[in-house]
Design a protein around this motif. Structure first.
Motif, PDB file in Angstrom:
ATOM      1  N   SER A 139     -13.847  -8.530 -73.767  1.00 12.43           N
ATOM      2  CA  SER A 139     -13.695  -7.114 -74.121  1.00 12.43           C
ATOM      3  C   SER A 139     -12.658  -6.445 -73.233  1.00 12.43           C
ATOM      4  O   SER A 139     -11.873  -5.624 -73.709  1.00 12.43           O
ATOM      5  CB  SER A 139     -15.029  -6.376 -74.000  1.00 12.43           C
ATOM      6  N   LEU A 140     -12.645  -6.795 -71.955  1.00  8.81           N
ATOM      7  CA  LEU A 140     -11.644  -6.224 -71.057  1.00  8.81           C
ATOM      8  C   LEU A 140     -10.236  -6.583 -71.522  1.00  8.81           C
ATOM      9  O   LEU A 140      -9.362  -5.709 -71.616  1.00  8.81           O
ATOM     10  CB  LEU A 140     -11.864  -6.717 -69.629  1.00  8.81           C
ATOM     11  N   LEU A 141     -10.020  -7.843 -71.842  1.00  9.01           N
ATOM     12  CA  LEU A 141      -8.696  -8.250 -72.353  1.00  9.01           C
ATOM     13  C   LEU A 141      -8.360  -7.522 -73.653  1.00  9.01           C
ATOM     14  O   LEU A 141      -7.232  -7.086 -73.865  1.00  9.01           O
ATOM     15  CB  LEU A 141      -8.652  -9.760 -72.568  1.00  9.01           C
ATOM     16  N   PHE A 142      -9.354  -7.384 -74.528  1.00  9.17           N
ATOM     17  CA  PHE A 142      -9.134  -6.695 -75.796  1.00  9.17           C
ATOM     18  C   PHE A 142      -8.778  -5.227 -75.578  1.00  9.17           C
ATOM     19  O   PHE A 142      -7.862  -4.698 -76.208  1.00  9.17           O
ATOM     20  CB  PHE A 142     -10.381  -6.810 -76.688  1.00  9.17           C
ATOM     21  N   VAL A 143      -9.493  -4.563 -74.674  1.00 12.09           N
ATOM     22  CA  VAL A 143      -9.240  -3.140 -74.420  1.00 12.09           C
ATOM     23  C   VAL A 143      -7.862  -2.943 -73.792  1.00 12.09           C
ATOM     24  O   VAL A 143      -7.141  -1.999 -74.137  1.00 12.09           O
ATOM     25  CB  VAL A 143     -10.370  -2.536 -73.553  1.00 12.09           C
ATOM     26  N   ILE A 144      -7.474  -3.825 -72.875  1.00 16.10           N
ATOM     27  CA  ILE A 144      -6.123  -3.752 -72.307  1.00 16.10           C
ATOM     28  C   ILE A 144      -5.092  -3.837 -73.432  1.00 16.10           C
ATOM     29  O   ILE A 144      -4.160  -3.019 -73.514  1.00 16.10           O
ATOM     30  CB  ILE A 144      -5.907  -4.869 -71.263  1.00 16.10           C
ATOM     31  N   MET A 145      -5.267  -4.842 -74.308  1.00 15.94           N
ATOM     32  CA  MET A 145      -4.334  -5.021 -75.422  1.00 15.94           C
ATOM     33  C   MET A 145      -4.371  -3.806 -76.362  1.00 15.94           C
ATOM     34  O   MET A 145      -3.332  -3.344 -76.832  1.00 15.94           O
ATOM     35  CB  MET A 145      -4.672  -6.304 -76.187  1.00 15.94           C
ATOM     36  N   GLY A 157     -19.404 -16.303 -78.635  1.00 13.18           N
ATOM     37  CA  GLY A 157     -18.701 -16.588 -77.391  1.00 13.18           C
ATOM     38  C   GLY A 157     -18.023 -15.386 -76.746  1.00 13.18           C
ATOM     39  O   GLY A 157     -17.373 -15.516 -75.715  1.00 13.18           O
ATOM     40  N   TRP A 158     -18.152 -14.230 -77.351  1.00 10.21           N
ATOM     41  CA  TRP A 158     -17.548 -13.011 -76.797  1.00 10.21           C
ATOM     42  C   TRP A 158     -18.361 -12.558 -75.594  1.00 10.21           C
ATOM     43  O   TRP A 158     -19.562 -12.770 -75.524  1.00 10.21           O
ATOM     44  CB  TRP A 158     -17.545 -11.919 -77.870  1.00 10.21           C
ATOM     45  N   ASN A 159     -17.714 -11.911 -74.619  1.00 11.78           N
ATOM     46  CA  ASN A 159     -18.408 -11.352 -73.463  1.00 11.78           C
ATOM     47  C   ASN A 159     -17.602 -10.171 -72.930  1.00 11.78           C
ATOM     48  O   ASN A 159     -16.561  -9.819 -73.485  1.00 11.78           O
ATOM     49  CB  ASN A 159     -18.638 -12.429 -72.393  1.00 11.78           C
ATOM     50  N   LEU A 160     -18.065  -9.595 -71.840  1.00 11.98           N
ATOM     51  CA  LEU A 160     -17.402  -8.418 -71.289  1.00 11.98           C
ATOM     52  C   LEU A 160     -15.977  -8.733 -70.821  1.00 11.98           C
ATOM     53  O   LEU A 160     -15.091  -7.886 -70.921  1.00 11.98           O
ATOM     54  CB  LEU A 160     -18.228  -7.833 -70.133  1.00 11.98           C
TER      55      LEU A 160
END
Length: 122
Positions: free
Chosen positions: A74-80, A68-71
């Motif tokens: 990933s954006l939220l993860f990279v921000i965090m 269920g992961w998507n870009l």
């Protein structure tokens, strides 16, 4: 990540884990601005670099998503991630606690089979 350059995926993962990520983290922290406006720009620049690279990788099928992961995730993860780098630099114990909580939440939300060896997860 997928490999089309002849290197096995585990080798590529190790290169990213031990070379790319530590080097970019050092660059990110070593040039961290003092004032808020500069900090916002600095964070946005690095978020754009990471997400841009992932987006290009996904366009060329070098990166695939599972569970269920998507870009967008990933954006939220990279921000965090970039916010946590700075927090870890300033308050490491608090950052460890938050990282643990976020990791557990991500594993739970995406139903990651953490008790199965990586090579058997597909």
């Amino acid at each position: 990540m997928e490999s089309d350059i002849g290197l096995p995926v585990p080798i590529i993962n190790m290169l990213y884990t031990f070379i790319v990520f530590p080097c970019t983290t050092i660059l990110f922290l070593s040039r961290y601005p003092e004032y808020l406006k500069g900090q916002i720009y600095h964070n946005l620049k690095w978020i754009f670099i990471y997400i841009g690279a992932e987006w290009v990788g996904s366009l060329f099928n070098l990166i695939t998503y599972e569970h269920g992961w998507n870009l967008g995730w990933s954006l939220l993860f990279v921000i965090m991630m970039f916010l946590m780098f700075r927090l870890h630099y300033k308050r490491p114990l608090f950052a460890y606690l938050l990282t643990f909580v976020f990791t557990v939440l991500i594993i739970y939300y995406f139903k990651i089979p953490w008790n199965i060896p990586v090579e058997d997860r597909l």
